[in-house]
Design an enzyme around this catalytic site. Structure first.
Site, mmCIF file in Angstrom:
data_model
loop_
_atom_site.group_PDB
_atom_site.id
_atom_site.type_symbol
_atom_site.label_atom_id
_atom_site.label_comp_id
_atom_site.label_asym_id
_atom_site.label_seq_id
_atom_site.Cartn_x
_atom_site.Cartn_y
_atom_site.Cartn_z
ATOM 1 N N TYR A 29 -1.910 -0.506 10.969
ATOM 2 C CA TYR A 29 -2.042 -1.175 9.662
ATOM 3 C C TYR A 29 -0.838 -0.856 8.783
ATOM 4 O O TYR A 29 -0.172 -1.762 8.254
ATOM 5 C CB TYR A 29 -3.343 -0.737 8.966
ATOM 6 C CG TYR A 29 -3.367 -1.056 7.482
ATOM 7 C CD1 TYR A 29 -3.386 -2.381 7.037
ATOM 8 C CD2 TYR A 29 -3.338 -0.040 6.520
ATOM 9 C CE1 TYR A 29 -3.382 -2.681 5.675
ATOM 10 C CE2 TYR A 29 -3.345 -0.332 5.154
ATOM 11 C CZ TYR A 29 -3.364 -1.656 4.739
ATOM 12 O OH TYR A 29 -3.355 -1.953 3.401
ATOM 13 N N THR A 51 0.816 -1.209 0.000
ATOM 14 C CA THR A 51 0.000 0.000 0.000
ATOM 15 C C THR A 51 0.858 1.270 0.000
ATOM 16 O O THR A 51 2.023 1.238 0.429
ATOM 17 C CB THR A 51 -0.899 -0.014 1.258
ATOM 18 O OG1 THR A 51 -1.457 1.273 1.466
ATOM 19 C CG2 THR A 51 -0.118 -0.376 2.512
ATOM 20 N N ASP A 52 0.252 2.376 -0.431
ATOM 21 C CA ASP A 52 0.931 3.677 -0.339
ATOM 22 C C ASP A 52 1.066 4.152 1.108
ATOM 23 O O ASP A 52 1.855 5.047 1.408
ATOM 24 C CB ASP A 52 0.197 4.739 -1.174
ATOM 25 C CG ASP A 52 -1.268 4.942 -0.790
ATOM 26 O OD1 ASP A 52 -1.780 4.219 0.101
ATOM 27 O OD2 ASP A 52 -1.924 5.826 -1.399
ATOM 28 N N GLU A 53 0.285 3.530 2.022
ATOM 29 C CA GLU A 53 0.247 4.037 3.401
ATOM 30 C C GLU A 53 1.571 3.829 4.129
ATOM 31 O O GLU A 53 1.816 4.452 5.158
ATOM 32 C CB GLU A 53 -0.917 3.401 4.174
ATOM 33 C CG GLU A 53 -2.213 3.574 3.421
ATOM 34 C CD GLU A 53 -3.485 3.363 4.234
ATOM 35 O OE1 GLU A 53 -3.438 3.461 5.467
ATOM 36 O OE2 GLU A 53 -4.522 3.118 3.606
ATOM 37 N N LYS A 104 2.138 -3.379 7.346
ATOM 38 C CA LYS A 104 2.428 -3.579 5.911
ATOM 39 C C LYS A 104 3.882 -3.190 5.614
ATOM 40 O O LYS A 104 4.556 -3.843 4.812
ATOM 41 C CB LYS A 104 1.458 -2.753 5.047
ATOM 42 C CG LYS A 104 0.016 -3.224 5.087
ATOM 43 C CD LYS A 104 -0.207 -4.614 4.498
ATOM 44 C CE LYS A 104 0.006 -4.684 3.004
ATOM 45 N NZ LYS A 104 -0.375 -6.026 2.473
HETATM 46 P P1 NAD Z 1 -9.672 -7.333 2.186
HETATM 47 O O1 NAD Z 1 -9.661 -7.017 3.653
HETATM 48 O O2 NAD Z 1 -10.893 -7.051 1.389
HETATM 49 O O3 NAD Z 1 -9.354 -8.893 1.984
HETATM 50 C C1 NAD Z 1 -8.360 -9.553 2.707
HETATM 51 C C2 NAD Z 1 -8.521 -11.058 2.461
HETATM 52 O O4 NAD Z 1 -7.470 -11.733 3.161
HETATM 53 C C3 NAD Z 1 -9.837 -11.625 2.987
HETATM 54 O O5 NAD Z 1 -10.388 -12.507 2.035
HETATM 55 C C4 NAD Z 1 -9.429 -12.381 4.257
HETATM 56 O O6 NAD Z 1 -10.276 -13.470 4.550
HETATM 57 C C5 NAD Z 1 -8.035 -12.830 3.886
HETATM 58 N N1 NAD Z 1 -7.179 -13.074 5.062
HETATM 59 C C6 NAD Z 1 -7.005 -12.262 6.145
HETATM 60 N N2 NAD Z 1 -6.164 -12.834 7.013
HETATM 61 C C7 NAD Z 1 -5.772 -14.022 6.471
HETATM 62 C C8 NAD Z 1 -4.885 -15.060 6.903
HETATM 63 N N3 NAD Z 1 -4.242 -14.980 8.061
HETATM 64 N N4 NAD Z 1 -4.716 -16.117 6.087
HETATM 65 C C9 NAD Z 1 -5.383 -16.213 4.890
HETATM 66 N N5 NAD Z 1 -6.232 -15.270 4.459
HETATM 67 C C10 NAD Z 1 -6.424 -14.181 5.232
HETATM 68 O O7 NAD Z 1 -8.397 -6.598 1.590
HETATM 69 P P2 NAD Z 1 -8.218 -5.891 0.169
HETATM 70 O O8 NAD Z 1 -8.757 -4.513 0.250
HETATM 71 O O9 NAD Z 1 -8.666 -6.804 -0.898
HETATM 72 O O10 NAD Z 1 -6.631 -5.775 0.133
HETATM 73 C C11 NAD Z 1 -5.832 -6.842 -0.384
HETATM 74 C C12 NAD Z 1 -4.375 -6.465 -0.249
HETATM 75 O O11 NAD Z 1 -4.119 -5.257 -0.950
HETATM 76 C C13 NAD Z 1 -3.937 -6.235 1.194
HETATM 77 O O12 NAD Z 1 -2.645 -6.773 1.354
HETATM 78 C C14 NAD Z 1 -3.907 -4.722 1.320
HETATM 79 O O13 NAD Z 1 -2.942 -4.316 2.264
HETATM 80 C C15 NAD Z 1 -3.517 -4.308 -0.088
HETATM 81 N N6 NAD Z 1 -3.985 -2.980 -0.529
HETATM 82 C C16 NAD Z 1 -5.313 -2.646 -0.420
HETATM 83 C C17 NAD Z 1 -5.725 -1.403 -0.897
HETATM 84 C C18 NAD Z 1 -7.185 -0.995 -0.839
HETATM 85 O O14 NAD Z 1 -7.517 0.140 -1.178
HETATM 86 N N7 NAD Z 1 -8.108 -1.879 -0.462
HETATM 87 C C19 NAD Z 1 -4.810 -0.518 -1.445
HETATM 88 C C20 NAD Z 1 -3.469 -0.898 -1.534
HETATM 89 C C21 NAD Z 1 -3.071 -2.136 -1.080
HETATM 90 P P1 TYD Z 2 -10.602 4.028 4.186
HETATM 91 O O1 TYD Z 2 -11.521 3.525 3.138
HETATM 92 O O2 TYD Z 2 -10.702 3.463 5.560
HETATM 93 O O3 TYD Z 2 -9.133 3.885 3.593
HETATM 94 P P2 TYD Z 2 -7.709 4.419 4.176
HETATM 95 O O4 TYD Z 2 -7.871 4.907 5.551
HETATM 96 O O5 TYD Z 2 -6.914 3.163 4.107
HETATM 97 O O6 TYD Z 2 -7.262 5.476 3.226
HETATM 98 O O7 TYD Z 2 -10.797 5.608 4.323
HETATM 99 C C1 TYD Z 2 -10.589 6.484 3.222
HETATM 100 C C2 TYD Z 2 -10.684 7.906 3.749
HETATM 101 O O8 TYD Z 2 -12.011 8.144 4.221
HETATM 102 C C3 TYD Z 2 -9.772 8.175 4.939
HETATM 103 O O9 TYD Z 2 -9.263 9.500 4.845
HETATM 104 C C4 TYD Z 2 -10.695 8.060 6.147
HETATM 105 C C5 TYD Z 2 -12.016 8.541 5.595
HETATM 106 N N1 TYD Z 2 -13.221 7.956 6.232
HETATM 107 C C6 TYD Z 2 -14.221 8.800 6.726
HETATM 108 O O10 TYD Z 2 -14.140 10.035 6.658
HETATM 109 N N2 TYD Z 2 -15.324 8.211 7.284
HETATM 110 C C7 TYD Z 2 -15.468 6.875 7.390
HETATM 111 O O11 TYD Z 2 -16.506 6.415 7.953
HETATM 112 C C8 TYD Z 2 -14.438 6.024 6.871
HETATM 113 C C9 TYD Z 2 -14.548 4.516 6.944
HETATM 114 C C10 TYD Z 2 -13.334 6.609 6.288
#
Ligand code: NAD
Ligand code: TYD
Length: 357
Positions: free
Chosen positions: A160, A134-136, A164
């Protein structure tokens, strides 16, 4: 056809990735997922009869399971999505983030290293471990700072992001120390179909559809760089096929928006779709609530490296991607019903208070 072991493929990005790859028949896929609250096997129900898709329930921290899965399936690549992924949950209960994102990633890496060391010839040379991050990990930007590049120092602010960052360092170390052929991608905020509605965009869509408050943290001026999930999945496919071993690639949408702008946009889309709804104009549901502790102010990704080296660029505009996403949630009430279970309602109650459930 290659075989890929995907972890966390029942979550948001993983399931979009698997569906995209199986529709294109790029690889045979084994999906290892623990099915936490965020994992939903229904996301992949279209693959029920697909002989080249296999679901394996399990934890990435379970070494015996990993070792037998790798030995039996002989994957050509491991694509690691599995993680605890929600910042607010990491603030309330960080331990699961350390267990899965750090310890789980370590065990997965170590089992994969042993498997890879036992491979020979072309299969060994072609093997890849793709780690999705992630960018975070880069921390927070000021309003005029340049976007994050791959050489921006890591400065994670939430549990989080720290978990990561730790995982990224382990993946890098397994390349430097043992020669494991890894690739790391760091992506900005994704949105699109199948995202669990604790995250910002689906939460706002579903609350607005139900006439509930739209809780904006702080002043709503935090900025995120939004990428449509299908574009992310295409970038991952390209990095896997052509990325330089040991390198990391930033992925982003070149699409910076304040949270308030995003919510207002969603409200307008819903006003157009449902002009007779009792909540019109939906923007009147917007409610400012106390800020998230340590809330990163701004993320923005410099994506020149992946554009120049691999020719990837985001294709979906925010206008069309958001309209598609709103439409998807409107058109899939059964999916919404299936994920908004008791556990989900408990989270809303605990995090947002009585009004929200
Ligand atoms: P998500 O929370 O929707 O899905 C996570 C999945 O991992 C779920 O299916 C869960 O059951 C599984 N999981 C959790 N713990 C586990 C374990 N111990 N063993 C096996 N499976 C397990 O997450 P997402 O949003 O799809 O993100 C996927 C990846 O991409 C993550 O690594 C996240 O850090 C990264 N990522 C997400 C975003 C975003 O905007 N959602 C952006 C950048 C990077
Ligand atoms: P989120 O989807 O949790 O992603 P991340 O924190 O990983 O960027 O949140 C996106 C943005 O929205 C973040 O700045 C937090 C804000 N946010 C709210 O303002 N209200 C909410 O209820 C949630 C879940 C997020």
């Amino acid at each position: 056809m290659e075989t890929w072991l995907v972890t966390g493929g029942a979550g948001f990005i993983g399931s979009n990735f698997i569906l995209q790859q199986r529709r294109a028949q790029t690889a045979r896929i084994i999906n290892l997922d623990k099915l936490t609250y965020a994992g939903n096997p229904h996301n992949l129900s279209e693959l029920r009869r697909d002989p080249d898709y296999l679901f394996q329930l399990g934890d990435i921290g379970d070494r015996p399971l990993l070792s037998s899965l790798l030995a039996n399936q002989q994957p050509d690549a491991v694509i690691h999505f599995a993680a605890e992924s929600h910042v607010d949950r990491s603030i309330r209960s960080p331990e699961a983030f350390i267990e899965t994102n750090v310890v789980g990633t370590f065990r997965l890496l170590d089992e994969v290293r042993q498997y890879w060391e036992g491979l020979r010839g072309a299969k060994k040379a072609a093997f890849r471990f793709l780690h999705i991050s992630t960018d975070e990990v880069y921390g927070s930007l000021g309003p005029d700072d340049p976007a994050f590049t791959e050489t921006t120092p890591y400065a994670p602010n939430s549990p989080y992001a720290a978990s990561k960052a730790a995982a990224d360092h382990l993946v890098r170390a397994y390349h430097e120390t043992y020669g494991l052929p890894v690739l790391i991608t760091n992506c900005s905020n994704n949105y699109g179909p199948l995202q669990f509605p604790e995250k910002f965009i689906p939460l706002m869509i579903l609350n607005a559809l139900q006439g509930k408050k739209l809780p904006i943290y702080g002043d709503g001026q935090n900025v995120r760089d939004w990428l449509y999930v299908a574009d992310h999945c295409k970038a991952l496919r390209l990095v896997l096929a052509q990325g330089r071993v040991g390198a990391s690639y930033n992925i982003g949408g070149r699409c910076e928006k304040t949270n308030l702008d995003v919510v207002t946009h969603i409200c307008h889309l819903l006003d157009e779709l449902f002009p007779q709804a009792p909540s019109v104009p939906h923007a009147r549901l917007i409610t400012f609530v106390p800020d998230r502790p340590g809330h990163d102010r701004r993320y923005a990704m410099n994506i020149s490296k992946i554009e120049q080296e691999l020719g990837w660029t985001p294709k979906e505009s925010f206008d069309s991607g958001l309209a598609k996403t709103v439409r998807w949630y409107v058109d899939h009430p059964q999916w919404v019903e299936s994920v908004t279970s008791g556990a989900y309602r408990q989270w809303l109650q605990m995090h947002y208070g009585a009004d929200s459930s």
